[in-house]
Design a protein around this motif. Structure first.
Motif, PDB file in Angstrom:
ATOM      1  N   UNK A 213       0.576  -1.256  -0.239  1.00 36.12           N
ATOM      2  CA  UNK A 213      -0.330   0.295  -0.084  1.00 36.12           C
ATOM      3  C   UNK A 213       0.806   0.983  -0.074  1.00 36.12           C
ATOM      4  N   UNK A 227      -3.095   9.190  -7.991  1.00 35.71           N
ATOM      5  CA  UNK A 227      -3.372   8.373  -7.465  1.00 35.71           C
ATOM      6  C   UNK A 227      -3.449   7.171  -8.286  1.00 35.71           C
ATOM      7  N   UNK A 228      -4.385   8.178  -9.445  1.00 35.90           N
ATOM      8  CA  UNK A 228      -4.382   6.996 -10.871  1.00 35.90           C
ATOM      9  C   UNK A 228      -2.881   6.528 -11.476  1.00 35.90           C
ATOM     10  N   UNK A 236      -1.158  -1.138  -9.102  1.00 33.17           N
ATOM     11  CA  UNK A 236      -2.252  -1.499  -7.866  1.00 33.17           C
ATOM     12  C   UNK A 236      -3.239  -1.251  -7.961  1.00 33.17           C
ATOM     13  N   UNK A 237      -4.475  -1.399  -7.570  1.00 30.30           N
ATOM     14  CA  UNK A 237      -5.975  -0.679  -7.073  1.00 30.30           C
ATOM     15  C   UNK A 237      -5.247   0.206  -6.593  1.00 30.30           C
ATOM     16  N   UNK A 238      -6.619   0.941  -6.965  1.00 24.72           N
ATOM     17  CA  UNK A 238      -6.601   2.839  -6.518  1.00 24.72           C
ATOM     18  C   UNK A 238      -6.481   2.909  -5.484  1.00 24.72           C
ATOM     19  N   UNK A 239      -7.538   1.826  -4.777  1.00 23.61           N
ATOM     20  CA  UNK A 239      -7.736   1.911  -3.429  1.00 23.61           C
ATOM     21  C   UNK A 239      -6.489   1.535  -1.769  1.00 23.61           C
ATOM     22  N   UNK A 508      -7.122  11.302  -0.597  1.00 25.30           N
ATOM     23  CA  UNK A 508      -8.346  10.020  -1.435  1.00 25.30           C
ATOM     24  C   UNK A 508      -8.484   9.481  -0.948  1.00 25.30           C
ATOM     25  N   UNK A 509      -8.546   9.028   0.166  1.00 27.25           N
ATOM     26  CA  UNK A 509      -8.524   7.710   0.554  1.00 27.25           C
ATOM     27  C   UNK A 509     -10.839   8.299   1.473  1.00 27.25           C
TER      28      UNK A 509
END
Lengths: 769, 769
Positions: A213, A227-228, A236-239, A508-509
């Protein structure tokens, strides 16, 4: 139901105190436990193959925790618009200063020492720096033939030689039209690269944990873009990527592409520790994506009565080694048409790769250079027609229902003529001409990139059970106070004091997706979102209050943070009481999202395709004095008359306009990245010559309000417009003062002196090139 | 529309890898830039006036940045339930170890040195440690007469002498009923204080910025409780306090009241720097709010046929110097009734102040002690009646539609009898008696504090445009994996893999209000919230998909992260595609809040007032061997048969039950805070004697599932129930093995040996007191 009272008032920024007292944290202040310090190794060659990188001495240096080179990086190419740039050079360097390796060490000094220990062996390739040379058939290729890059707007693109993009716009029949003209004026203009001039250099802290992460603290205005791109780059997943945007110490377009962020992530992955990477001023000037140099050839014809009739123009934008947003510049060639109705037009824009440093977005990207050309032209034509330059502009000015210069959209709520007439009135009353002292006018347009796709931006408004309101917005605040304006909008909709609204976490979270600040769109886009979310929260408050008070919603009103029955101020509840009631009866707090309201706006935008609602026109006027002995230009007074649609916070708007003019004055008078064979010669703010407070005159501002039907309360963008016409206004004022036409900026003493000397030699109009 | 498949499966915890590899950050790992280290100065007296505190030498010590004493603290008293405790002693100390001052320095060692340099002058007051003595008319008063404290449940309360609370519960006519009994058994039981035994000591990092905004990293399971208390204490809006809960290294009830947090805030305010305060093990054992000592007098009568008929019981809980949750213990006296139908009952609970350290919540607060008494009694009565203890319990067991022991609520979905019969079957098959080897049974009840007010808990479920799902929950995870279960619930409702769900930020600024973990309610409360939020997001997905596919919602189904038309798997969209579509058409991501669903649950709870849905009953059985030479008790086997309602993640539930039994075994066999005149004699885990892996037998678990109608999928709480009957099961097994009745825990070798000796002296039942 609600009396709107807070918008339109000059309220102090909610974050002003902490900024001016120095207690705000910027990215360089972030120091997670165990942070390592990074240093880049920069290419010393403009164009070369990398034969060998020897990192062994650096790795053996005590305190060094890791080194990365292009071999450690994924093949992914970085770019916000066009993805054509490796994180670290892979096999080849394309400009002097390109990062080839990076070191992370326990200490900044050790990192610097270790960077010096990395040996890079190059094999030089022929390089090209002049964009016109680069267009030639035998020019060295900056990017190998057959390279294909992904462009956000165009899909996969392939440069043709060094030509990244070539856009032609045509309407009417310019060739035939020129034959119908009574007068034709033709000239060539040049502009040079300029830096964004932000005070905080690029900075990032990256921390990759054991589960891959990524947490990033970035001085970047588009946390979701970061982030993107980072999640894409590292698959990686965006999250799994969290981007925390701290306060930003200035952006002006330069902090949108996360290349530095990617290098820090590489180092953090390699070392397993947080890594901080802060550029020095020197590095920042060399590495930043500065404004494109340009060469403009423009020919405009008019009829005797002062009607503009034909235009042909070409602008060559030098994109440097990596184009990113530069490809899009080619499309901005239509700005050569200026703010005027011209029936027969042909413009061509070219974006050309060279072995200079990367070029990118700088406040109002692509607009000041062509505006410098057309507005200089307008004055020259007026002179030739013996018309008053105000009258000439008014005669041809774009108005309500006209097509935009691109010819794509019909414009609504157009305020150009108002800015000209109000500016004229003011200038006639306040400004003075005199010996070596002149007045110059210039107009310009900034068309919002408004449309459903640009409106992806959410906001949440949560009401805490003590009645305070938290706004969740993903807007990065580059220093202009955007978030404060959003809080003001929320306070207005809920009829509470602005200090009752706090900005929640902005990472972003925690916030809904937001396209990122840019294009003067923040207040327009995120302001709408914040407003809609507040309206939604308010609707929920009214629904609950109506049920609790057993009256209809229409019988209620909201005033001073309290909902009560109309005419019975005693029968009601405070927002705090209703928030507590919501917790008790629904188990969850009131959260306004504005989904419904947003959807309606998007639908209405979709329905009004082909209409540009609320373009931001302006008129600027400079009063200058030219020292005939030295060529030194002194700006005595400056007026910025802008159509702002509606000033939600007038003092913030005024600040933006004044700041923008200062930016434009630097571009006009002093700023220039000087290079020799691609090597930057003046990588310090002193030598680059950013304006200081001492250099800046009083800047007078006129806010004209022709409301947009789509912006919040009618607001239009104000961040970029003030930069656009400034250089032309100065050039026109210099011409008015001493009769010489300067066609190359910055208009420094040297250039003016040379023009004055040529003029004394008998040339009426000096044309430097 | 949806096939539910993920719940009921043993899925690995999403955070397991980072915990077992040691990469998780706990509060002590947090180190903001510029952090100072704090050390407390603890009272050396049990009860004394503070005459003078001289901090000058400490302040002069190099590296010391600030010192605070009670004079720097607001008058606000801290407490989660009862607010009776100053942040730092003000004028007076009430126990040995009470914090009187705190130092912040640049380094931990310097802080310790400086703490030693602080001189405190005391004037001793008479102290009282025995709760029965404290109830006497001439006992020293721990809190001055006339002190009034705010209690969350009772409002303003005033202790009567040292009696904090006195609760009598009566039904039927016990005095008359005892006369009707054929057999009566009477005894006195004693329990001692025990520590929660978490591995991570209390820790906090506080940072107060220039705008008085507070950021707290706290090892505390109730971040919103911390936020509310700190904002109240320092008179700030709630939104100005942000509490970030890092991973918690165990709580077991001990980490709910933010007194340490307040001290850190005081120091951060004083110094203007972040302050870290981590207790040493010694400090933590002395300062923690440990489990109350108790003295229980119990008399129970039955008829010849084995019907329980009358009960009278009194329990005195020693609250120590600060009661907080201790006042509420008095109400737990009704637990003396156990799991049985008894028509004539009188119980009295007393909560008494003494000059011991503070007492507070420990896993299943107030329940193990009375259960130890009543379940010991049940076995003694069975023996006297010559009845099989299984049969005796079954005959009197509470069942469907019976009132709870308090007599307030009718119980529904009661699984007690199932736990007894399943346990009996298992024990008859698997367990063995023998010489010095016996089997002991005990049952118990844990009634959820279920009701609308306990259900204030929100969750958001956001769908990212790559189809990943983020759950926003304010639940603190004390190590039991609650958040992982919430993610499992969300994955289940959206029919995606559990690793597609990530937990978003969990701080107070990012999540909706949540009451905080406790009372075995997390999965019940927050699980419902997460489920409802996921259902809401799913509804939005279906609505959008139906519109886009031009079919009715009922024609759609969701499988493997994709919504498609029933019978036409090709006609559909993945969740990622729908999330992207939502951004494009609504401008904002899909956010499920579950407001509607939550409101419906609250309404149905309100409508079913007076009904306790799904009490958590259990039956535990111990097989022990007693060494007649030493008195040492060895637990050979242990069975925990629990009604869990529905096991959402069976391996997590099993882990909770096994961990709970280990906790109960420590309480039964070894753990005890030893004191002399209020001074803790064994402030280390070695001397306190926490069980180790070596001491623990295999713990067999039977999950019985009698679903609750209100819990998610029928789940009931499992965290506290396994702790409650363990001591009684051990005591009953010891009695079964060697014929001596131990009435004081821990049942260590010394106590058993003494009882065996007395028994050889001719006493059948040894009764230590």
């Amino acid at each position: 139901m609600v009396t709107e009272t807070l918008v339109g008032k000059s309220i102090p920024r909610i974050d002003a105190a902490e900024i001016v007292t120095g207690s705000t944290s910027y990215t360089a202040d972030i120091l997670p436990r165990g942070t390592l310090f990074a240093k880049l190794v920069l290419s010393t060659r403009a164009h070369a193959l990398i034969k060998r990188i020897d990192t062994s001495k650096a790795l053996a240096h005590p305190g060094v925790m890791g080194v990365v080179t292009g071999e450690d990086a994924p093949k992914y190419l970085v770019g916000r618009f066009l993805k054509d740039r490796p994180m670290l050079a892979q096999g080849k360097v394309r400009f002097v200063g390109e990062p080839v390796a990076a070191v992370a060490a326990v200490d900044k000094d050790i990192a610097e020492q270790a960077a010096d220990l990395i040996e890079v062996e190059y094999e030089d390739l022929p390089a090209v720096f002049d964009p016109e040379e680069a267009m030639g058939p035998n020019a060295p290729l900056v990017h190998l033939a057959g390279s294909r890059y992904l462009d956000g707007a165009q899909g996969w693109v392939e440069p043709k030689g060094n030509i990244r993009n070539d856009v032609i716009m045509r309407r009417g029949d310019p060739d035939k039209a020129f034959a119908e003209c009574d007068i034709i004026y033709e000239d060539t203009y040049r502009t040079h690269p300029t830096h964004q001039g932000y005070i905080e250099p690029h900075a990032v802290v990256a921390s990759v944990d054991s589960e891959s992460r990524i947490t990033l603290w970035a001085s970047n205005k588009g946390q979701f873009i970061v982030r993107n791109i980072v999640s894409e780059a590292f698959d990686l997943p965006k999250s799994q990527v969290k981007v925390i945007v701290t306060k930003i110490g200035g952006d002006f377009g330069g902090k949108g592409t996360p290349w530095l962020e990617c290098i820090a992530v590489l180092l953090s992955k390699k070392t397993g520790r947080p890594v901080k990477l802060v550029l020095s001023r020197r590095e920042d000037i060399i590495l930043a994506s500065v404004r494109h140099a340009s060469i403009i050839r423009l020919k405009v014809g008019a009829k005797k009565d002062g009607t503009l009739h034909a235009l042909k123009g070409e602008i060559i934008f030098e994109c440097g080694s990596y184009a990113d947003g530069g490809g899009g510049m080619a499309g901005r060639a239509s700005t050569l048409v200026g703010s005027y109705k011209i029936p027969n037009v042909e413009t061509r824009g070219l974006a050309i790769y060279t072995n200079s440093g990367p070029r990118g977005h700088v406040r109002a990207p692509g607009a000041p250079a062509p505006t410098f050309a057309i507005e200089s032209h307008i004055d020259m034509l007026a002179k030739k027609l013996e018309m008053d330059p105000w009258e000439f502009r008014l005669k041809n000015a774009l108005g309500e229902g006209d097509y935009d210069p691109d010819g794509h959209s019909i414009m609504r709520n157009v305020g150009l003529i108002e800015t000209i007439t109000k500016a004229r009135e003011y200038v006639h009353r306040e400004f003075r001409r005199g010996p070596n002292r002149g007045i110059g006018i210039a107009c310009s347009l900034w068309g919002h990139a408004v449309g459903p796709s640009a409106m992806i931006s959410g906001a949440y408004v949560r009401i805490e059970d003590d009645g305070r309101v938290v706004l969740y917005t993903g807007v990065g605040d580059q220093g202009a106070g955007q978030r404060a304006v959003l809080a003001q909008i929320v306070a207005n909709e809920l009829h509470i004091q602005p200090n009752q609204v706090v900005i929640g976490p902005t990472d972003t979270a925690s916030t809904p997706f937001e396209n990122g600040s840019g294009g003067s769109m923040t207040t327009f886009r995120a302001g709408n979102s914040a407003r809609f979310a507040a309206m939604d929260a308010r609707t929920q408050l009214f629904e609950m209050a109506a049920e609790r008070l057993e009256v209809g919603q229409d019988d209620l009103e909201l005033a001073n943070g309290r909902i009560h029955v109309k005419g019975s101020p005693d029968r009601g509840y405070t927002i705090a009481e209703m928030a507590r009631h919501a917790l008790d009866t629904r188990g969850v707090p009131i959260l306004g999202t504005g989904v419904k309201e947003k959807q309606e706006l998007l639908k209405s935008m979709e329905a009004s395709k082909g209409i540009m609602d609320g373009p931001a026109f302006c008129t600027q006027v400079a009063e200058v004095e030219v020292d005939p002995e030295t060529g030194q230009v002194t700006v005595l007074r400056f007026l910025a008359a802008h159509d702002v649609g509606f000033a939600i916070n007038p003092s913030s708007v005024e600040g933006q306009l004044q700041g923008g003019v200062v930016f434009g004055l630097g571009y006009s008078l002093t700023e220039q990245i000087m290079t020799s064979e691609g090597r930057v010669l003046n990588p310090s703010l002193l030598d680059y010559r950013l304006l200081t407070a001492k250099d800046v005159p009083n800047i007078e501002v006129l806010c004209i309000e022709v409301p947009s039907s789509q912006g919040p309360y009618g607001a239009k963008g104000v961040a970029e417009p003030p930069v656009i016409p400034t250089a032309a206004a100065i050039a026109n004022a210099v011409f008015d003062a001493v009769g010489v036409r300067i066609t190359e900026i910055p208009i420094n003493a040297e250039r003016v002196m040379e023009a004055l000397q040529k003029s004394q030699d008998g040339t009426e109009v000096a044309c430097l090139s």
